[in-house]
Design a protein around this motif. Structure first.
Motif, PDB file in Angstrom:
ATOM      1  N   ASP A  60       0.801  -1.223   0.000  1.00 49.23           N
ATOM      2  CA  ASP A  60       0.000   0.000   0.000  1.00 49.23           C
ATOM      3  C   ASP A  60       0.837   1.278   0.000  1.00 49.23           C
ATOM      4  O   ASP A  60       0.300   2.361  -0.256  1.00 49.23           O
ATOM      5  CB  ASP A  60      -0.955   0.019   1.197  1.00 49.23           C
ATOM      6  N   VAL A  61       2.146   1.199   0.278  1.00 52.04           N
ATOM      7  CA  VAL A  61       2.983   2.399   0.198  1.00 52.04           C
ATOM      8  C   VAL A  61       3.754   2.449  -1.118  1.00 52.04           C
ATOM      9  O   VAL A  61       4.677   3.246  -1.282  1.00 52.04           O
ATOM     10  CB  VAL A  61       3.941   2.544   1.409  1.00 52.04           C
ATOM     11  N   GLY A  62       3.361   1.604  -2.073  1.00 52.41           N
ATOM     12  CA  GLY A  62       3.955   1.649  -3.401  1.00 52.41           C
ATOM     13  C   GLY A  62       3.545   2.917  -4.143  1.00 52.41           C
ATOM     14  O   GLY A  62       2.624   3.633  -3.758  1.00 52.41           O
ATOM     15  N   GLU A  63       4.225   3.169  -5.245  1.00 51.41           N
ATOM     16  CA  GLU A  63       3.963   4.381  -6.030  1.00 51.41           C
ATOM     17  C   GLU A  63       2.628   4.289  -6.761  1.00 51.41           C
ATOM     18  O   GLU A  63       2.052   3.205  -6.929  1.00 51.41           O
ATOM     19  CB  GLU A  63       5.104   4.592  -7.046  1.00 51.41           C
ATOM     20  N   TRP A  64       2.114   5.439  -7.157  1.00 49.32           N
ATOM     21  CA  TRP A  64       0.907   5.526  -7.994  1.00 49.32           C
ATOM     22  C   TRP A  64       1.104   4.577  -9.177  1.00 49.32           C
ATOM     23  O   TRP A  64       2.154   4.589  -9.836  1.00 49.32           O
ATOM     24  CB  TRP A  64       0.752   6.953  -8.509  1.00 49.32           C
ATOM     25  N   ASP A  65       0.132   3.751  -9.465  1.00 54.56           N
ATOM     26  CA  ASP A  65       0.187   2.850 -10.617  1.00 54.56           C
ATOM     27  C   ASP A  65      -0.210   3.656 -11.852  1.00 54.56           C
ATOM     28  O   ASP A  65      -1.363   4.054 -12.002  1.00 54.56           O
ATOM     29  CB  ASP A  65      -0.757   1.666 -10.409  1.00 54.56           C
ATOM     30  N   TYR A  66       0.761   3.870 -12.753  1.00 54.35           N
ATOM     31  CA  TYR A  66       0.530   4.720 -13.912  1.00 54.35           C
ATOM     32  C   TYR A  66      -0.064   3.971 -15.105  1.00 54.35           C
ATOM     33  O   TYR A  66      -0.393   4.587 -16.126  1.00 54.35           O
ATOM     34  CB  TYR A  66       1.834   5.398 -14.334  1.00 54.35           C
ATOM     35  N   GLY A  67      -0.190   2.666 -15.003  1.00 53.77           N
ATOM     36  CA  GLY A  67      -0.798   1.906 -16.083  1.00 53.77           C
ATOM     37  C   GLY A  67      -0.094   2.121 -17.406  1.00 53.77           C
ATOM     38  O   GLY A  67       1.131   1.988 -17.510  1.00 53.77           O
ATOM     39  N   THR A  94      -6.896   5.653 -10.465  1.00 52.62           N
ATOM     40  CA  THR A  94      -7.579   6.941 -10.498  1.00 52.62           C
ATOM     41  C   THR A  94      -7.182   7.737  -9.262  1.00 52.62           C
ATOM     42  O   THR A  94      -6.673   7.178  -8.272  1.00 52.62           O
ATOM     43  CB  THR A  94      -9.099   6.747 -10.496  1.00 52.62           C
ATOM     44  N   PRO A  95      -7.422   9.060  -9.259  1.00 50.51           N
ATOM     45  CA  PRO A  95      -7.151   9.831  -8.040  1.00 50.51           C
ATOM     46  C   PRO A  95      -7.905   9.285  -6.830  1.00 50.51           C
ATOM     47  O   PRO A  95      -7.368   9.275  -5.716  1.00 50.51           O
ATOM     48  CB  PRO A  95      -7.618  11.242  -8.419  1.00 50.51           C
ATOM     49  N   GLN A  96      -9.147   8.839  -7.021  1.00 47.95           N
ATOM     50  CA  GLN A  96      -9.914   8.311  -5.898  1.00 47.95           C
ATOM     51  C   GLN A  96      -9.300   7.025  -5.367  1.00 47.95           C
ATOM     52  O   GLN A  96      -9.225   6.816  -4.143  1.00 47.95           O
ATOM     53  CB  GLN A  96     -11.367   8.051  -6.301  1.00 47.95           C
ATOM     54  N   GLN A  97      -8.843   6.152  -6.266  1.00 49.18           N
ATOM     55  CA  GLN A  97      -8.199   4.912  -5.823  1.00 49.18           C
ATOM     56  C   GLN A  97      -6.914   5.213  -5.060  1.00 49.18           C
ATOM     57  O   GLN A  97      -6.617   4.576  -4.050  1.00 49.18           O
ATOM     58  CB  GLN A  97      -7.900   4.023  -7.029  1.00 49.18           C
ATOM     59  N   MET A  98      -6.162   6.196  -5.535  1.00 49.23           N
ATOM     60  CA  MET A  98      -4.926   6.579  -4.853  1.00 49.23           C
ATOM     61  C   MET A  98      -5.237   7.169  -3.486  1.00 49.23           C
ATOM     62  O   MET A  98      -4.582   6.842  -2.481  1.00 49.23           O
ATOM     63  CB  MET A  98      -4.155   7.586  -5.705  1.00 49.23           C
ATOM     64  N   SER A  99      -6.246   8.027  -3.435  1.00 46.70           N
ATOM     65  CA  SER A  99      -6.629   8.638  -2.160  1.00 46.70           C
ATOM     66  C   SER A  99      -7.060   7.573  -1.159  1.00 46.70           C
ATOM     67  O   SER A  99      -6.669   7.612   0.022  1.00 46.70           O
ATOM     68  CB  SER A  99      -7.761   9.644  -2.389  1.00 46.70           C
ATOM     69  N   ASP A 100      -7.840   6.608  -1.624  1.00 46.87           N
ATOM     70  CA  ASP A 100      -8.306   5.539  -0.735  1.00 46.87           C
ATOM     71  C   ASP A 100      -7.132   4.715  -0.205  1.00 46.87           C
ATOM     72  O   ASP A 100      -7.111   4.329   0.976  1.00 46.87           O
ATOM     73  CB  ASP A 100      -9.281   4.624  -1.474  1.00 46.87           C
ATOM     74  N   ARG A 101      -6.171   4.445  -1.071  1.00 43.99           N
ATOM     75  CA  ARG A 101      -5.017   3.631  -0.648  1.00 43.99           C
ATOM     76  C   ARG A 101      -4.168   4.377   0.381  1.00 43.99           C
ATOM     77  O   ARG A 101      -3.742   3.800   1.391  1.00 43.99           O
ATOM     78  CB  ARG A 101      -4.182   3.255  -1.881  1.00 43.99           C
ATOM     79  N   VAL A 102      -3.910   5.641   0.108  1.00 41.70           N
ATOM     80  CA  VAL A 102      -3.142   6.448   1.067  1.00 41.70           C
ATOM     81  C   VAL A 102      -3.878   6.544   2.396  1.00 41.70           C
ATOM     82  O   VAL A 102      -3.269   6.447   3.465  1.00 41.70           O
ATOM     83  CB  VAL A 102      -2.872   7.851   0.483  1.00 41.70           C
ATOM     84  N   HIS A 114       7.730   6.696  -2.430  1.00 34.81           N
ATOM     85  CA  HIS A 114       7.981   7.271  -3.748  1.00 34.81           C
ATOM     86  C   HIS A 114       7.457   8.701  -3.818  1.00 34.81           C
ATOM     87  O   HIS A 114       6.810   9.186  -2.887  1.00 34.81           O
ATOM     88  CB  HIS A 114       7.301   6.403  -4.807  1.00 34.81           C
ATOM     89  N   GLY A 115       7.710   9.358  -4.958  1.00 32.70           N
ATOM     90  CA  GLY A 115       7.383  10.764  -5.099  1.00 32.70           C
ATOM     91  C   GLY A 115       5.902  11.098  -5.021  1.00 32.70           C
ATOM     92  O   GLY A 115       5.477  11.883  -4.172  1.00 32.70           O
ATOM     93  N   HIS A 116       5.100  10.524  -5.916  1.00 31.17           N
ATOM     94  CA  HIS A 116       3.676  10.843  -5.900  1.00 31.17           C
ATOM     95  C   HIS A 116       3.013  10.318  -4.626  1.00 31.17           C
ATOM     96  O   HIS A 116       2.149  10.984  -4.051  1.00 31.17           O
ATOM     97  CB  HIS A 116       2.974  10.273  -7.133  1.00 31.17           C
ATOM     98  N   PHE A 117       3.419   9.127  -4.177  1.00 33.61           N
ATOM     99  CA  PHE A 117       2.835   8.628  -2.930  1.00 33.61           C
ATOM    100  C   PHE A 117       3.112   9.598  -1.788  1.00 33.61           C
ATOM    101  O   PHE A 117       2.212   9.904  -0.989  1.00 33.61           O
ATOM    102  CB  PHE A 117       3.374   7.245  -2.567  1.00 33.61           C
TER     103      PHE A 117
END
Length: 236
Positions: free
Chosen positions: A96-103, A136-144, A178-181
């Motif tokens: 869960d502390v991995g970087e944003w998945d950029y696909g 998505t931003p929402q998925q990233m927000s939820d993970r953080v 990571h940076g974005h995280f």
């Protein structure tokens, strides 16, 4: 810090050291890119300056260390501690502390993405769906937010079990990520929208310090970004 005053727990948020892709600005999510030689050197030199008794990170106060699965974060943790790996805390690889998945945007530069989508912003649009979907931003927000909830649960438990300021389990946490995280984590820790991370810098090898103000777990705050001194932190 006043003698006898309870010291509030902290989170040390450390972005991995320099990589070839961080140098040229490529989106590096799931790709397992190693540190550069210079990146390793900077992290190695940083360790003795920030870790130790009387320094920014006191090993006796650490209880949990969460590390991204990517080798650049794992190596940063290894180099920062060197031979002084603390024995009183748990080292945990935490997806869960991995970087944003950029696909499909993995490895791309923002300027190249904008050739096809001029108004694209990861903070608004996230990464594209399709055969190689990103977050998505929402998925990233939820993970953080899941990570923040885990950290705050650690801090709350320490607060409950401390009989006196002298007996407190300091319960400090380090996150190697990571940076974005990191930018997302800082924004959400401060109860701000994820998009606020756009205005926050997280340099390779940079260290941010988060905690609380006014001796209250209800006032989460950013205490320092990309470097801070222990004296300044003690005045919080």
């Amino acid at each position: 810090m006043v003698k006898g005053q309870r010291r509030m727990p902290r989170v040390y948020l450390i972005r991995h050291g320099e990589t070839e892709w961080s140098l040229n600005g490529r989106h590096t999510g799931v790709s397992d890119i190693p540190l550069t030689e210079n990146g390793e050197k900077i992290v190695e030199e940083m360790g003795p300056r920030v870790i130790g008794h009387g320094k920014l990170i006191n090993p006796e106060h650490l209880r949990h260390i969460l590390i991204s699965p990517r080798q650049r974060a794992q190596r940063t943790a290894e180099l920062l501690f060197g031979d002084n790996k603390p024995t009183n805390c748990k080292f945990q690889t935490e997806p869960d502390v991995g970087e944003w998945d950029y696909g499909a945007y993995e490895g791309m530069l923002s300027k190249d993405i904008k050739k096809e989508k001029p108004d694209w912003s990861i903070w608004d649009d996230g990464c594209p769906p399709g055969e190689t979907p990103g977050e998505t931003p929402q998925q990233m927000s939820d993970r953080v937010d899941r990570v923040i909830a885990k950290v705050r649960a650690i801090h709350e438990e320490a607060e409950k079990t401390a009989a006196t300021p002298e007996e407190i389990d300091y319960s400090d946490v380090i996150i190697f990520s990571h940076g974005h995280f990191s930018r997302c984590f800082i924004a959400r820790w401060c109860d701000l929208p994820l998009k606020t991370g756009y205005h926050i810098a997280a340099d390779p090898g940079g260290l941010a310090v988060l905690g609380y103000q006014h001796m209250s777990l209800q006032e989460p705050s950013l205490l320092g970004l990309n470097w801070y001194t222990e004296d300044a932190l003690q005045r919080r």
